[in-house]
Design a protein around this motif. Structure first.
Motif, PDB file in Angstrom:
ATOM      1  N   ILE A 390     -74.068 -50.041 -24.445  1.00 54.00           N
ATOM      2  CA  ILE A 390     -74.365 -51.410 -24.044  1.00 54.00           C
ATOM      3  C   ILE A 390     -74.579 -51.437 -22.533  1.00 54.00           C
ATOM      4  O   ILE A 390     -73.758 -50.922 -21.778  1.00 54.00           O
ATOM      5  CB  ILE A 390     -73.205 -52.360 -24.408  1.00 54.00           C
ATOM      6  N   ILE A 391     -75.683 -52.021 -22.085  1.00 57.70           N
ATOM      7  CA  ILE A 391     -75.932 -52.197 -20.658  1.00 57.70           C
ATOM      8  C   ILE A 391     -76.164 -53.686 -20.397  1.00 57.70           C
ATOM      9  O   ILE A 391     -76.909 -54.347 -21.121  1.00 57.70           O
ATOM     10  CB  ILE A 391     -77.138 -51.348 -20.181  1.00 57.70           C
ATOM     11  N   ARG A 392     -75.495 -54.232 -19.385  1.00 62.05           N
ATOM     12  CA  ARG A 392     -75.636 -55.652 -19.098  1.00 62.05           C
ATOM     13  C   ARG A 392     -75.319 -55.947 -17.640  1.00 62.05           C
ATOM     14  O   ARG A 392     -74.612 -55.183 -16.980  1.00 62.05           O
ATOM     15  CB  ARG A 392     -74.738 -56.482 -20.004  1.00 62.05           C
ATOM     16  N   LEU A 393     -75.866 -57.057 -17.164  1.00 59.27           N
ATOM     17  CA  LEU A 393     -75.507 -57.531 -15.839  1.00 59.27           C
ATOM     18  C   LEU A 393     -74.047 -57.936 -15.852  1.00 59.27           C
ATOM     19  O   LEU A 393     -73.576 -58.558 -16.799  1.00 59.27           O
ATOM     20  CB  LEU A 393     -76.379 -58.713 -15.421  1.00 59.27           C
ATOM     21  N   PHE A 394     -73.336 -57.566 -14.799  1.00 59.90           N
ATOM     22  CA  PHE A 394     -71.900 -57.841 -14.787  1.00 59.90           C
ATOM     23  C   PHE A 394     -71.624 -59.334 -14.727  1.00 59.90           C
ATOM     24  O   PHE A 394     -70.708 -59.838 -15.371  1.00 59.90           O
ATOM     25  CB  PHE A 394     -71.249 -57.127 -13.598  1.00 59.90           C
ATOM     26  N   ASP A 395     -72.433 -60.056 -13.961  1.00 62.20           N
ATOM     27  CA  ASP A 395     -72.294 -61.512 -13.901  1.00 62.20           C
ATOM     28  C   ASP A 395     -73.227 -62.119 -14.947  1.00 62.20           C
ATOM     29  O   ASP A 395     -74.383 -62.413 -14.684  1.00 62.20           O
ATOM     30  CB  ASP A 395     -72.645 -62.022 -12.497  1.00 62.20           C
ATOM     31  N   ARG A 396     -72.730 -62.348 -16.148  1.00 60.67           N
ATOM     32  CA  ARG A 396     -73.575 -62.830 -17.245  1.00 60.67           C
ATOM     33  C   ARG A 396     -73.777 -64.340 -17.181  1.00 60.67           C
ATOM     34  O   ARG A 396     -74.504 -64.895 -17.995  1.00 60.67           O
ATOM     35  CB  ARG A 396     -72.959 -62.436 -18.576  1.00 60.67           C
ATOM     36  N   SER A 397     -73.140 -64.981 -16.210  1.00 62.19           N
ATOM     37  CA  SER A 397     -73.359 -66.421 -16.067  1.00 62.19           C
ATOM     38  C   SER A 397     -74.784 -66.713 -15.623  1.00 62.19           C
ATOM     39  O   SER A 397     -75.296 -67.816 -15.785  1.00 62.19           O
ATOM     40  CB  SER A 397     -72.363 -67.006 -15.071  1.00 62.19           C
TER      41      SER A 397
END
Length: 428
Positions: A390-397
């Motif tokens: 899983i790869i994602r932006l740390f600030d998902r807001s």
């Protein structure tokens, strides 16, 4: 109990401090590359005779400040106190002293003096040398280069002081008159200046002693002993600086601390440093290479003390680059896959932190947050079994959808995600 400490006048540069050093050095290297100046590296250790001949036996550097010792072969060796003499020696030795060259060097120098803010016994300098250039335009270019470098680093309250020392004949004519004045006015000088009368009288002009400065107001001036040619050269220097809109102040007592200077001498100071104001100093040394056994070769250069530069450079240069991707991983297979993936990711222009702690996911997430990582990759047992991560932006807001599940080996999707979420955003 461990009583081992660093020697007085030397300091440890720790990781957090080095962020600013590295950012300053990066800007320096970029500016030098843009000016087509090439690097040269010379040894830190040289034969003592090099500095006696190159700098001058009567200078403070040689007589008081050098770290000199006999090696096991009973040879007198010295830790370099400055870089110009070493560069001149290297060019002569390698048959390059007749070539037109623009060179820079950077590294530690050593002088035994009282440690203070921005000045240590082991200190670091950036030096630039233009070899084989005799036109006054080279004087102007090298002053402009130093001025622009300091401006690029955000150094405030800059002041350029210039002087001309004429050629050897000019100085010999002046020195005769100056020595006569010194003998008459000897008692008006401080003790150090009195001692310099027979060793290095020109250095008296550079005295910081208030009593001596006052007395020198009535002394003969080197400027009045310049030949017509030297006067024209100095006049051309000032005109060119005015064309470039580089402000300057004339300081006829500016002689610098070394014997090898001719014609142009200059210093750039910063009001932000108080009494220890000099950030950059340099000048022309047309006689040095010949004096050291090489051909008659004109040259001009400058040196910038990096410790003082670090003190003055902007606060923004203390900010570290944030981690682009923090890889959170747990489990034997996951850890192996994470190691391989981290190597692949570093081939992009990314700062990648691989967590090696084996701690819980929550602790690893906290570390990623502390490092202000822009994004995270999560690899656990389930992901390892499925051959994906899983790869994602740390600030998902910012965007809940900026997360993707990518199979190991699917480099196209990985690169697409990186371009959309990391590399493009960094440039914007």
């Amino acid at each position: 109990m461990n009583n081992l400490k660093n020697l007085r006048g030397t300091i440890d540069l720790l990781p957090d401090q080095l962020i600013k050093w590295q950012n300053v050095e990066k800007i320096l290297l970029e500016q030098l590359a843009r000016a087509s100046i090439k690097e040269i590296r010379t040894p830190i250790l040289e034969m003592t005779e090099l500095f006696i001949r190159g700098i001058g036996e009567g200078t403070d550097v040689v007589s008081k400040e050098m770290y000199t010792f006999l090696d096991r072969g009973e040879r007198s060796c010295t830790l370099r106190p400055e870089g110009t003499a070493s560069v001149a020696r290297a060019l002569i030795q390698n048959g390059l002293s007749s070539n037109l060259q623009k060179l820079w060097y950077m590294g530690p120098m050593f002088r035994y003096e009282r440690p203070q803010a921005g000045r240590q016994r082991q200190f670091h300098q950036l030096g630039v040398e233009f070899i084989g250039y005799d036109s006054v335009r080279s004087d102007v270019e090298i002053i402009a280069l130093a001025w622009d470098i300091l401006g690029k680093l955000g150094i405030k309250e800059l002041n350029l002081e210039i002087n001309t020392l004429g050629d050897l004949n000019d100085r010999l004519n002046f020195q005769k008159s100056f020595l006569e004045w010194l003998e008459i006015n000897k008692n008006s000088l401080d003790l150090d200046s009195q001692n310099r009368i027979t060793k290095n009288p020109l250095r008296i002009l550079d005295s910081k002693n208030i009593q001596t400065q006052k007395a020198l107001e009535n002394a003969p001036r080197l400027f009045n002993f310049l030949s017509e040619e030297s006067h024209k050269r100095y006049s051309d220097l000032k005109k060119n600086l005015e064309v470039l809109k580089i402000p300057y102040v004339e300081n006829f007592n500016l002689v610098r601390g070394l014997d090898y200077y001719t014609h142009t001498a200059f210093e750039i100071t910063s009001g932000a440093l108080g009494s220890q104001a000099t950030v950059c100093g340099g000048g022309r040394y047309d006689d040095l290479i010949k004096q050291m056994g090489g051909p008659n070769t004109p040259a001009i250069g400058f040196a910038i003390g990096l410790e003082r530069l670090i003190l003055l450079a902007g606060k923004e240069l203390e900010i570290p680059r944030n981690t682009d991707i923090y890889i959170i991983n747990q489990g034997l297979i996951a850890e192996s896959l994470a190691m391989d993936l981290s190597r692949k990711l570093r081939n992009y222009d990314l700062l990648v932190e691989l967590d090696l702690s084996g701690a819980s996911f929550s602790k690893q997430f906290k570390k990623a947050n502390k490092l202000k990582s822009k994004s995270v990759i999560v690899i656990g047992d389930d992901e390892a079994v499925n051959g994906e991560f899983i790869i994602r932006l740390f600030d998902r807001s910012v965007n809940e959808n900026e997360e993707e599940v990518i199979s190991f080996g699917n480099d196209i999707n990985l690169e697409k995600w990186i371009n959309n979420n990391l590399l493009i955003k960094r440039c914007s």
